[in-house]
Design a protein around this motif. Structure first.
Motif, short mmCIF file in Angstrom:
data_model
loop_
_atom_site.label_atom_id
_atom_site.label_comp_id
_atom_site.label_asym_id
_atom_site.label_seq_id
_atom_site.Cartn_x
_atom_site.Cartn_y
_atom_site.Cartn_z
N LEU A 1 23.07 -48.61 -30.74
CA LEU A 1 23.91 -48.95 -29.58
C LEU A 1 23.17 -49.81 -28.58
O LEU A 1 23.72 -50.77 -28.03
CB LEU A 1 24.41 -47.67 -28.91
N ALA A 2 21.90 -49.48 -28.31
CA ALA A 2 21.12 -50.25 -27.35
C ALA A 2 20.94 -51.68 -27.82
O ALA A 2 21.15 -52.64 -27.06
CB ALA A 2 19.75 -49.58 -27.15
N GLU A 3 20.59 -51.86 -29.09
CA GLU A 3 20.41 -53.21 -29.62
C GLU A 3 21.74 -53.94 -29.71
O GLU A 3 21.81 -55.15 -29.47
CB GLU A 3 19.73 -53.14 -30.99
N GLY A 4 22.80 -53.22 -30.08
CA GLY A 4 24.11 -53.86 -30.18
C GLY A 4 24.61 -54.35 -28.84
O GLY A 4 25.12 -55.48 -28.72
N MET A 5 24.49 -53.53 -27.80
CA MET A 5 24.91 -53.94 -26.47
C MET A 5 24.09 -55.13 -25.98
O MET A 5 24.63 -56.12 -25.47
CB MET A 5 24.76 -52.78 -25.49
N GLY A 6 22.77 -55.04 -26.17
CA GLY A 6 21.93 -56.15 -25.78
C GLY A 6 22.27 -57.42 -26.54
O GLY A 6 22.25 -58.52 -25.98
N GLY A 7 22.62 -57.26 -27.81
CA GLY A 7 22.96 -58.42 -28.63
C GLY A 7 24.21 -59.13 -28.16
O GLY A 7 24.26 -60.36 -28.12
N ILE A 8 25.25 -58.38 -27.82
CA ILE A 8 26.48 -59.00 -27.31
C ILE A 8 26.19 -59.80 -26.05
O ILE A 8 26.67 -60.93 -25.88
CB ILE A 8 27.54 -57.91 -27.04
N LEU A 9 25.37 -59.23 -25.18
CA LEU A 9 25.05 -59.92 -23.93
C LEU A 9 24.15 -61.14 -24.16
O LEU A 9 24.24 -62.12 -23.41
CB LEU A 9 24.38 -58.94 -22.97
N LYS A 10 23.31 -61.11 -25.18
CA LYS A 10 22.51 -62.30 -25.50
C LYS A 10 23.42 -63.48 -25.79
O LYS A 10 23.18 -64.61 -25.33
CB LYS A 10 21.61 -62.02 -26.70
N GLY A 11 24.46 -63.23 -26.58
CA GLY A 11 25.40 -64.30 -26.89
C GLY A 11 26.15 -64.78 -25.66
O GLY A 11 26.29 -65.98 -25.42
N TYR A 12 26.64 -63.85 -24.88
CA TYR A 12 27.43 -64.20 -23.69
C TYR A 12 26.61 -65.01 -22.69
O TYR A 12 27.02 -66.09 -22.24
CB TYR A 12 27.95 -62.92 -23.03
N PHE A 13 25.42 -64.50 -22.34
CA PHE A 13 24.63 -65.17 -21.31
C PHE A 13 23.96 -66.44 -21.84
O PHE A 13 23.69 -67.36 -21.06
CB PHE A 13 23.61 -64.21 -20.72
N GLY A 14 23.69 -66.51 -23.14
CA GLY A 14 23.20 -67.75 -23.71
C GLY A 14 24.21 -68.87 -23.57
O GLY A 14 23.89 -69.98 -23.13
N ALA A 15 25.46 -68.57 -23.92
CA ALA A 15 26.53 -69.57 -23.79
C ALA A 15 26.79 -69.91 -22.32
O ALA A 15 27.05 -71.07 -21.98
CB ALA A 15 27.80 -69.06 -24.45
N LEU A 16 26.73 -68.91 -21.44
CA LEU A 16 26.97 -69.16 -20.02
C LEU A 16 25.88 -70.07 -19.43
O LEU A 16 26.17 -70.95 -18.61
CB LEU A 16 27.02 -67.84 -19.26
N SER A 17 24.64 -69.89 -19.86
CA SER A 17 23.56 -70.76 -19.36
C SER A 17 23.76 -72.20 -19.83
O SER A 17 23.44 -73.14 -19.10
CB SER A 17 22.19 -70.22 -19.80
N ASP A 18 24.31 -72.38 -21.05
CA ASP A 18 24.66 -73.73 -21.49
C ASP A 18 25.71 -74.35 -20.58
O ASP A 18 25.62 -75.52 -20.18
CB ASP A 18 25.23 -73.70 -22.91
N ARG A 19 26.72 -73.58 -20.27
CA ARG A 19 27.84 -74.09 -19.47
C ARG A 19 27.43 -74.40 -18.03
O ARG A 19 27.92 -75.36 -17.43
CB ARG A 19 28.99 -73.09 -19.49
N LEU A 20 26.51 -73.61 -17.46
CA LEU A 20 26.08 -73.82 -16.07
C LEU A 20 24.95 -74.83 -15.95
O LEU A 20 24.64 -75.28 -14.85
CB LEU A 20 25.65 -72.49 -15.46
N GLY A 21 24.29 -75.15 -17.07
CA GLY A 21 23.20 -76.12 -17.03
C GLY A 21 21.93 -75.60 -16.39
O GLY A 21 21.15 -76.36 -15.82
N THR A 22 21.69 -74.29 -16.50
CA THR A 22 20.49 -73.69 -15.92
C THR A 22 20.09 -72.47 -16.73
O THR A 22 20.94 -71.81 -17.33
CB THR A 22 20.73 -73.31 -14.44
N ARG A 23 18.79 -72.16 -16.74
CA ARG A 23 18.28 -71.02 -17.52
C ARG A 23 17.55 -70.00 -16.65
O ARG A 23 17.68 -68.79 -16.85
CB ARG A 23 17.28 -71.52 -18.58
N ALA A 24 16.75 -70.46 -15.69
CA ALA A 24 15.82 -69.58 -14.97
C ALA A 24 16.49 -68.40 -14.26
O ALA A 24 15.93 -67.30 -14.27
CB ALA A 24 14.99 -70.39 -13.98
N PRO A 25 17.66 -68.54 -13.62
CA PRO A 25 18.24 -67.38 -12.94
C PRO A 25 18.53 -66.21 -13.89
O PRO A 25 18.36 -65.05 -13.51
CB PRO A 25 19.55 -67.94 -12.36
#
Length: 390
Positions: free
Chosen positions: A53-77
């Motif tokens: 469950l811990a890895e699965g939850m973290g994995g879903i968020l990796k995908g979400y926030f990876g794509a969001l950082s592409d869309r916002l044009g920033t990584r550091a925050p």
């Protein structure tokens, strides 16, 4: 013109942050299953389910926030927020000694990892010179895993002085975590122009699959097939204990694995840059299969030491190299979604792998998870060889 150094200051800084964070996490990771199944009386099925469950939850968020950082044009925050959350999750089981607190702390730690991981890897790739992706990711994995050596060693030293005092150990893990938080705010961003100006959708990372390069899709299928059998490392620790390891020796075996991984990660990345990522990952999958056959046949403690050492070579040949390969396949403005989607699928696979491993161990035979994992690694290797280009 002077060639750019492969390992620049931002890459060193991100490596230091990962070292400190992993030191904090790995002070607790090999301890948590012993704490749960010992003083707190949890079952192996619960341990496997929690890890999944811990890895699965973290994995879903990796995908979400990876794509969001592409869309916002920033990584550091994203990187800063993720490391901060992980640091503040560490002392929770020490303040509240209960199985639910261990579970909550583990889930919060994985939440932080999900928030930072894909944006951080995309940021690393942006700082890497052309032709040096393998070395950059190898260096980062070496720094990260050095923390996984120092953390358990610190835990062993503390438990030698105060045997069984797991609660205080959770509190001490906060110290390297907060040092990482202080360092991460010095990480420089590399702004870029987003590929799309469309409104961001929560499932945008899934839609990336259709627009991704064919080479990327074939690689991700191989890595996901492997993830479906690659259960949590806690089962290696528990199998070593069954073969005669004490708690201290079991943690020591995990330290040996991480020490070998630390020493081999940069050379493996360098080999991947020179000989090709496909070849090095293939070697890694073969080593994984051999290790899991070894754990299935384990009868003596010395055999476990050998298996842990070879397991470090497998990790060095696959983890950083696979991210470096993805970073080469996709354009810079898509790296967050590409790495995020792959790690999301891998982490969700751990839900299946870890839960299944716990069930196989308790309901069938303790060797069964290891035979299944070895077979799955060979299947993934066959797919990789048959479908991807060198």
């Amino acid at each position: 013109m002077v060639a750019q150094r492969p390992i620049s200051r931002p890459i060193i800084l991100l490596g230091l942050v990962s070292l400190l964070t992993d030191m904090a996490s790995e002070m607790l990771y090999p301890i948590a299953p012993l704490y749960l199944t010992g003083p707190l009386g949890a079952s192996l099925i619960l341990v496997g389910l929690l890890e999944g469950l811990a890895e699965g939850m973290g994995g879903i968020l990796k995908g979400y926030f990876g794509a969001l950082s592409d869309r916002l044009g920033t990584r550091a925050p994203f990187v800063r927020a993720g490391y901060t959350l992980s640091a503040f999750s560490k002392p929770l089981p020490g303040l509240w000694p209960a199985a639910s607190a261990v579970a909550l702390g583990r889930l919060a730690d994985r939440l932080g990892k999900g928030l930072r991981s894909a944006p951080r890897d995309a940021l690393l790739a942006s700082h890497a010179p052309i032709g040096a992706q393998g070395r950059v990711f190898g260096f980062h994995r070496a720094m990260d895993t050095a923390g996984a050596v120092l953390g358990p060693l610190a835990a062993l030293a503390f438990l030698a002085l105060r045997p069984g005092d797991y609660a205080t150990l959770f509190l001490l893990a906060f110290l390297p975590g907060i040092l990482a938080v202080l360092c991460v705010w010095r990480v420089q961003d590399v702004p870029f122009q987003p590929a799309s100006s469309r409104r961001f959708a929560p499932l945008a990372v899934l839609s990336y699959w259709k627009q991704s390069p064919p080479d990327y899709r074939r690689l991700v299928i191989a890595l996901t097939l492997f993830g479906l059998v690659n259960s949590s490392d806690v089962f290696l620790i528990l199998k070593a204990k069954q073969a005669g390891f004490s708690d201290t020796a079991a943690i020591g075996g995990y330290v040996l694995y991480n020490a070998v991984y630390t020493l081999a990660a940069y050379p493996a990345g360098d080999l991947a840059d020179r000989l090709g990522k496909r070849r090095v990952i293939g070697w890694g999958l073969g080593l994984y299969a051999a290790v899991y056959v070894g754990f299935a046949l384990l009868t003596q403690a010395w055999q476990a030491w050998v298996c842990f050492a070879i397991y470090g070579l497998y990790a060095a040949a696959t983890e950083g190299v696979s991210k470096a390969w993805i970073a080469e396949i996709v354009p810079p403005e898509q790296r967050g979604a590409a790495i995020g989607l792959q790690t999301m699928l891998a982490s969700l696979s751990v839900v299946v792998a870890s839960t299944t491993a716990g069930l196989l161990w308790e309901k069938l035979d303790p060797t069964a998870p290891f035979w299944v994992a070895a077979g799955g690694a060979w299947l993934a290797l066959f797919w990789l060889r048959a479908t991807t280009r060198a």
